[in-house]
Every structure is written in C-alpha cells, then in structure tokens.
Design a protein around this motif. Structure first.
Motif, short mmCIF file in Angstrom:
data_model
loop_
_atom_site.label_atom_id
_atom_site.label_comp_id
_atom_site.label_asym_id
_atom_site.label_seq_id
_atom_site.Cartn_x
_atom_site.Cartn_y
_atom_site.Cartn_z
N VAL A 1 0.80 -1.28 -0.06
CA VAL A 1 0.23 -0.06 0.11
C VAL A 1 0.67 1.20 0.24
N VAL A 2 2.02 1.42 1.35
CA VAL A 2 2.43 2.67 1.10
C VAL A 2 3.48 2.64 -0.90
N TYR A 3 3.62 1.39 -1.35
CA TYR A 3 4.05 1.47 -2.97
C TYR A 3 3.28 2.00 -3.43
N LEU A 4 2.21 1.54 -3.44
CA LEU A 4 1.18 1.99 -4.42
C LEU A 4 1.24 3.62 -4.56
N LEU A 5 0.72 3.85 -3.30
CA LEU A 5 0.93 5.48 -2.84
C LEU A 5 1.57 6.64 -3.31
N ALA A 6 2.82 5.81 -3.07
CA ALA A 6 3.92 5.94 -3.20
C ALA A 6 4.39 7.37 -4.90
N ALA A 7 3.59 5.51 -5.59
CA ALA A 7 3.79 5.30 -7.23
C ALA A 7 2.51 7.00 -7.95
N MET A 8 1.26 6.36 -6.92
CA MET A 8 0.34 7.37 -7.24
C MET A 8 0.84 8.61 -7.63
N TRP A 9 1.19 9.26 -6.13
CA TRP A 9 1.58 10.26 -5.77
C TRP A 9 2.43 11.63 -6.28
N SER A 10 3.21 9.96 -7.09
CA SER A 10 4.14 10.58 -8.05
C SER A 10 4.05 10.54 -9.85
N ALA A 11 3.06 9.88 -9.69
CA ALA A 11 2.52 9.90 -11.36
C ALA A 11 1.38 11.61 -11.63
N CYS A 12 1.11 11.66 -10.30
CA CYS A 12 -0.17 12.65 -9.78
C CYS A 12 0.57 14.42 -9.34
N ASP A 13 2.18 13.85 -9.34
CA ASP A 13 2.37 15.37 -9.09
C ASP A 13 1.94 15.39 -7.29
N VAL A 14 1.54 14.78 -6.01
CA VAL A 14 0.78 15.15 -4.91
C VAL A 14 2.44 15.34 -4.27
N GLY A 15 2.07 16.80 -3.74
CA GLY A 15 3.01 16.80 -2.37
C GLY A 15 4.21 17.94 -2.89
N VAL A 16 4.87 18.04 -1.62
CA VAL A 16 6.54 18.86 -2.46
C VAL A 16 7.14 18.13 -2.71
N ASN A 17 7.63 17.38 -2.19
CA ASN A 17 8.42 16.17 -3.50
C ASN A 17 8.71 14.92 -3.06
N ALA A 18 9.41 14.43 -3.72
CA ALA A 18 9.50 12.64 -2.80
C ALA A 18 10.26 12.13 -1.75
N ALA A 19 11.04 13.37 -1.33
CA ALA A 19 10.92 12.59 -0.18
C ALA A 19 10.69 13.51 1.34
N ALA A 20 9.55 14.49 1.12
CA ALA A 20 8.75 14.38 2.37
C ALA A 20 7.93 13.53 1.78
N ASN A 21 7.29 12.93 0.72
CA ASN A 21 6.21 12.25 1.11
C ASN A 21 6.28 10.54 1.12
N SER A 22 7.77 10.43 1.27
CA SER A 22 8.29 8.88 1.71
C SER A 22 8.25 9.17 3.64
N GLY A 23 9.04 10.33 3.95
CA GLY A 23 8.89 10.43 5.18
C GLY A 23 7.36 9.62 6.15
N GLY A 24 6.93 10.35 5.09
CA GLY A 24 4.90 10.19 5.69
C GLY A 24 4.64 9.24 5.72
N LEU A 25 4.77 8.50 4.20
CA LEU A 25 4.76 7.25 4.29
C LEU A 25 5.47 6.68 4.96
N LEU A 26 6.62 6.34 5.31
CA LEU A 26 7.11 5.61 6.03
C LEU A 26 6.80 5.69 7.50
N PHE A 27 6.78 6.45 8.38
CA PHE A 27 6.89 7.17 9.76
C PHE A 27 5.13 7.66 10.22
N PHE A 28 4.67 7.83 9.22
CA PHE A 28 3.14 7.96 9.62
C PHE A 28 2.05 6.32 8.80
N ASP A 29 1.48 6.28 7.84
CA ASP A 29 0.81 5.34 7.31
C ASP A 29 1.73 4.11 7.14
N LEU A 30 3.10 3.65 7.60
CA LEU A 30 3.69 2.53 7.40
C LEU A 30 3.09 1.94 8.86
#
Length: 120
Positions: A19-48
């Motif tokens: 799910v974390v990988y899927l969300l990261a891919a979706m956000w990357s494809a749709c250019d959601v968020g500040v940048n990949a580092a900020a998105n991955s931090g939230g995904l790894l430390f909150f979502d996971l």
C-alpha cells in the motif's frame, strides 16, 4: 492461534508495504505533495506503522474466530480483510479533492495506469 499470528506477521507487513509503495507511485504520477522525500517520510513514519496496526487488529481476530472451524476459511477471511483495508486506505489517502493537481491526472486525479474497474 499461533497460525493466526503467523498470517498477521507475514501478510500484514507485505500488504502494508504494498500500500505504501502504491501510494508513493500514485502520488509521484500525479505530482502530489512537496517532493518525493517529504512524501516518503510521511509514508514511512505515519502510514506504514498505522497500516500495520490496522491490519493486525483487522486480521487477527477474524482468524481467531474462524480458525476453529476451517483453516482455509480463516486464511480467506484474513486475506479478504487485508485487501479491503488496503483498498479503503488507498482511497482515503489518495483523496481526489482539495489541493490535488487535477490537470496532471485527469479526470479524477487517478493515474493513467490505474485500472478503470477499481474505483477510488
């Protein structure tokens, strides 16, 4: 009951990472968020961790309830609940509203590679 813990210990992290990988891919494809580092931090430390807890709470009691009757039914129920939790979580976190950039992923902020038969 030990088999129930084994199912949660194997399937829970696998589904959560998927799910974390899927969300990261979706956000990357749709250019959601500040940048990949900020998105991955939230995904790894909150979502996971949140997903791991939700999956454990959802899967373990269902397995414990059904395992006395049918192990195959218990596994099917646990896997079905894991898929349901994953779908609801992806739909919730990739909410097509608010400040999401609609011009990047038209018409509903869903990436082009997303299957049309799976609603979000």
């Amino acid at each position: 009951m030990i088999a129930g813990w084994a199912v949660v210990a194997v399937a829970g992290p696998a589904v959560a990472l998927g799910v974390v990988y899927l969300l990261a891919a979706m956000w990357s494809a749709c250019d959601v968020g500040v940048n990949a580092a900020a998105n991955s931090g939230g995904l790894l430390f909150f979502d996971l961790p949140f997903l791991l807890i939700v999956l454990a709470v959802a899967m373990l009691p269902s397995y414990a309830l059904v395992s006395r009757r049918s192990v195959a039914g218990a596994l099917a129920l646990a896997c079905g609940l894991a898929v349901a939790v994953a779908w609801v979580y992806v739909a919730w976190r990739h909410n097509p509203g608010g400040d999401y950039p609609a011009p990047i992923c038209p018409p509903d902020n869903v990436p082009g590679w997303w299957p049309g038969w799976i609603p979000i």
